[in-house]
Scaffold this motif. Sequence first.
Motif, PDB file in Angstrom:
ATOM      1  N   ILE A   6      19.188  47.659  37.806  1.00  0.00           N
ATOM      2  CA  ILE A   6      20.639  47.635  37.601  1.00  0.00           C
ATOM      3  C   ILE A   6      21.318  47.737  38.960  1.00  0.00           C
ATOM      4  CG2 ILE A   6      20.782  50.127  37.241  1.00  0.00           C
ATOM      5  CD1 ILE A   6      23.036  49.538  35.191  1.00  0.00           C
ATOM      6  N   ASP A   7      22.408  46.984  39.094  1.00  0.00           N
ATOM      7  CA  ASP A   7      23.176  47.031  40.336  1.00  0.00           C
ATOM      8  C   ASP A   7      24.614  46.682  40.020  1.00  0.00           C
ATOM      9  OD1 ASP A   7      23.716  47.407  43.009  1.00  0.00           O
ATOM     10  OD2 ASP A   7      22.801  45.541  43.679  1.00  0.00           O
ATOM     11  N   GLY A   8      25.503  47.064  40.911  1.00  0.00           N
ATOM     12  CA  GLY A   8      26.919  46.796  40.729  1.00  0.00           C
ATOM     13  C   GLY A   8      27.529  46.159  41.961  1.00  0.00           C
ATOM     14  N   LYS A   9      28.651  45.488  41.765  1.00  0.00           N
ATOM     15  CA  LYS A   9      29.353  44.812  42.858  1.00  0.00           C
ATOM     16  C   LYS A   9      30.846  44.912  42.613  1.00  0.00           C
ATOM     17  CE  LYS A   9      29.863  41.103  45.868  1.00  0.00           C
ATOM     18  NZ  LYS A   9      30.276  41.688  47.090  1.00  0.00           N
ATOM     19  N   HIS A  10      31.601  45.252  43.672  1.00  0.00           N
ATOM     20  CA  HIS A  10      33.063  45.246  43.613  1.00  0.00           C
ATOM     21  C   HIS A  10      33.554  43.848  43.956  1.00  0.00           C
ATOM     22  CE1 HIS A  10      34.150  49.569  43.385  1.00  0.00           C
ATOM     23  NE2 HIS A  10      32.939  49.726  43.899  1.00  0.00           N
ATOM     24  N   PHE A  11      34.413  43.284  43.103  1.00  0.00           N
ATOM     25  CA  PHE A  11      35.051  42.010  43.379  1.00  0.00           C
ATOM     26  C   PHE A  11      36.521  42.275  43.645  1.00  0.00           C
ATOM     27  CE2 PHE A  11      31.328  40.653  41.055  1.00  0.00           C
ATOM     28  CZ  PHE A  11      30.926  39.552  41.782  1.00  0.00           C
ATOM     29  N   GLU A  12      36.975  41.907  44.843  1.00  0.00           N
ATOM     30  CA  GLU A  12      38.362  42.155  45.231  1.00  0.00           C
ATOM     31  C   GLU A  12      39.297  41.289  44.395  1.00  0.00           C
ATOM     32  OE1 GLU A  12      41.084  42.525  49.254  1.00  0.00           O
ATOM     33  OE2 GLU A  12      38.994  41.915  49.420  1.00  0.00           O
ATOM     34  N   ILE A  13      40.387  41.910  43.904  1.00  0.00           N
ATOM     35  CA  ILE A  13      41.388  41.213  43.100  1.00  0.00           C
ATOM     36  C   ILE A  13      42.773  41.511  43.655  1.00  0.00           C
ATOM     37  CG2 ILE A  13      39.994  41.286  40.983  1.00  0.00           C
ATOM     38  CD1 ILE A  13      41.838  43.616  40.041  1.00  0.00           C
ATOM     39  N   GLU A  14      43.750  40.712  43.241  1.00  0.00           N
ATOM     40  CA  GLU A  14      45.142  41.029  43.537  1.00  0.00           C
ATOM     41  C   GLU A  14      45.573  42.135  42.585  1.00  0.00           C
ATOM     42  OE1 GLU A  14      47.948  37.838  43.656  1.00  0.00           O
ATOM     43  OE2 GLU A  14      46.491  36.472  44.557  1.00  0.00           O
ATOM     44  N   LYS A  15      46.424  43.019  43.063  1.00  0.00           N
ATOM     45  CA  LYS A  15      46.886  44.142  42.247  1.00  0.00           C
ATOM     46  C   LYS A  15      47.660  43.623  41.033  1.00  0.00           C
ATOM     47  CE  LYS A  15      49.840  48.218  42.486  1.00  0.00           C
ATOM     48  NZ  LYS A  15      50.717  47.874  41.383  1.00  0.00           N
ATOM     49  N   PRO A  16      47.217  43.944  39.821  1.00  0.00           N
ATOM     50  CA  PRO A  16      47.964  43.544  38.630  1.00  0.00           C
ATOM     51  C   PRO A  16      49.309  44.276  38.570  1.00  0.00           C
ATOM     52  CG  PRO A  16      45.705  44.118  38.061  1.00  0.00           C
ATOM     53  CD  PRO A  16      45.934  44.562  39.474  1.00  0.00           C
ATOM     54  N   ASP A  17      50.318  43.621  38.002  1.00  0.00           N
ATOM     55  CA  ASP A  17      51.629  44.242  37.855  1.00  0.00           C
ATOM     56  C   ASP A  17      51.525  45.541  37.053  1.00  0.00           C
ATOM     57  OD1 ASP A  17      52.769  42.132  39.221  1.00  0.00           O
ATOM     58  OD2 ASP A  17      53.311  41.036  37.389  1.00  0.00           O
ATOM     59  N   ASN A  18      52.271  46.541  37.479  1.00  0.00           N
ATOM     60  CA  ASN A  18      52.385  47.829  36.778  1.00  0.00           C
ATOM     61  C   ASN A  18      51.044  48.521  36.543  1.00  0.00           C
ATOM     62  OD1 ASN A  18      55.233  47.459  36.509  1.00  0.00           O
ATOM     63  ND2 ASN A  18      54.835  46.092  34.789  1.00  0.00           N
ATOM     64  N   SER A  19      50.058  48.311  37.414  1.00  0.00           N
ATOM     65  CA  SER A  19      48.741  48.927  37.209  1.00  0.00           C
ATOM     66  C   SER A  19      48.585  50.253  37.950  1.00  0.00           C
ATOM     67  CB  SER A  19      47.631  47.965  37.642  1.00  0.00           C
ATOM     68  OG  SER A  19      47.704  47.734  39.030  1.00  0.00           O
ATOM     69  N   GLY A  20      49.531  50.570  38.828  1.00  0.00           N
ATOM     70  CA  GLY A  20      49.413  51.816  39.582  1.00  0.00           C
ATOM     71  C   GLY A  20      48.147  51.810  40.414  1.00  0.00           C
ATOM     72  N   SER A  21      47.367  52.885  40.304  1.00  0.00           N
ATOM     73  CA  SER A  21      46.118  52.974  41.066  1.00  0.00           C
ATOM     74  C   SER A  21      44.887  52.679  40.206  1.00  0.00           C
ATOM     75  CB  SER A  21      45.991  54.371  41.679  1.00  0.00           C
ATOM     76  OG  SER A  21      45.931  55.346  40.655  1.00  0.00           O
ATOM     77  N   THR A  22      45.093  52.110  39.029  1.00  0.00           N
ATOM     78  CA  THR A  22      43.985  51.880  38.093  1.00  0.00           C
ATOM     79  C   THR A  22      42.852  51.073  38.700  1.00  0.00           C
ATOM     80  OG1 THR A  22      45.531  51.956  36.241  1.00  0.00           O
ATOM     81  CG2 THR A  22      43.391  50.958  35.816  1.00  0.00           C
TER      82      THR A  22
END
Length: 45
Positions: A6-22
Motif C-alpha cells: 500500500i502506498d499513497g500520493k498527494h496530488f496538488e489541486i486548486e483550492k475549491p471554493d469555500n473549502s477553508g483548510s479542508t
Amino acid sequence: MTIGAIDGKHFEIEKPDNSGSTFFNYKGYHSLVMLAVVDADEKFI
C-alpha cells in the motif's frame, strides 16, 4: 508471504471554493490523496 503493498500520493489541486483548510496538507499546498494496494502481479486490488 506478502499479499500486497500500500502506498499513497498527494496530488496538488486548486483550492475549491469555500473549502477553508479542508484540502490543505502538511506539505503546504491543497491536495487530494490517492491510496492504492498492488498485488504481487502488479495489479491494483
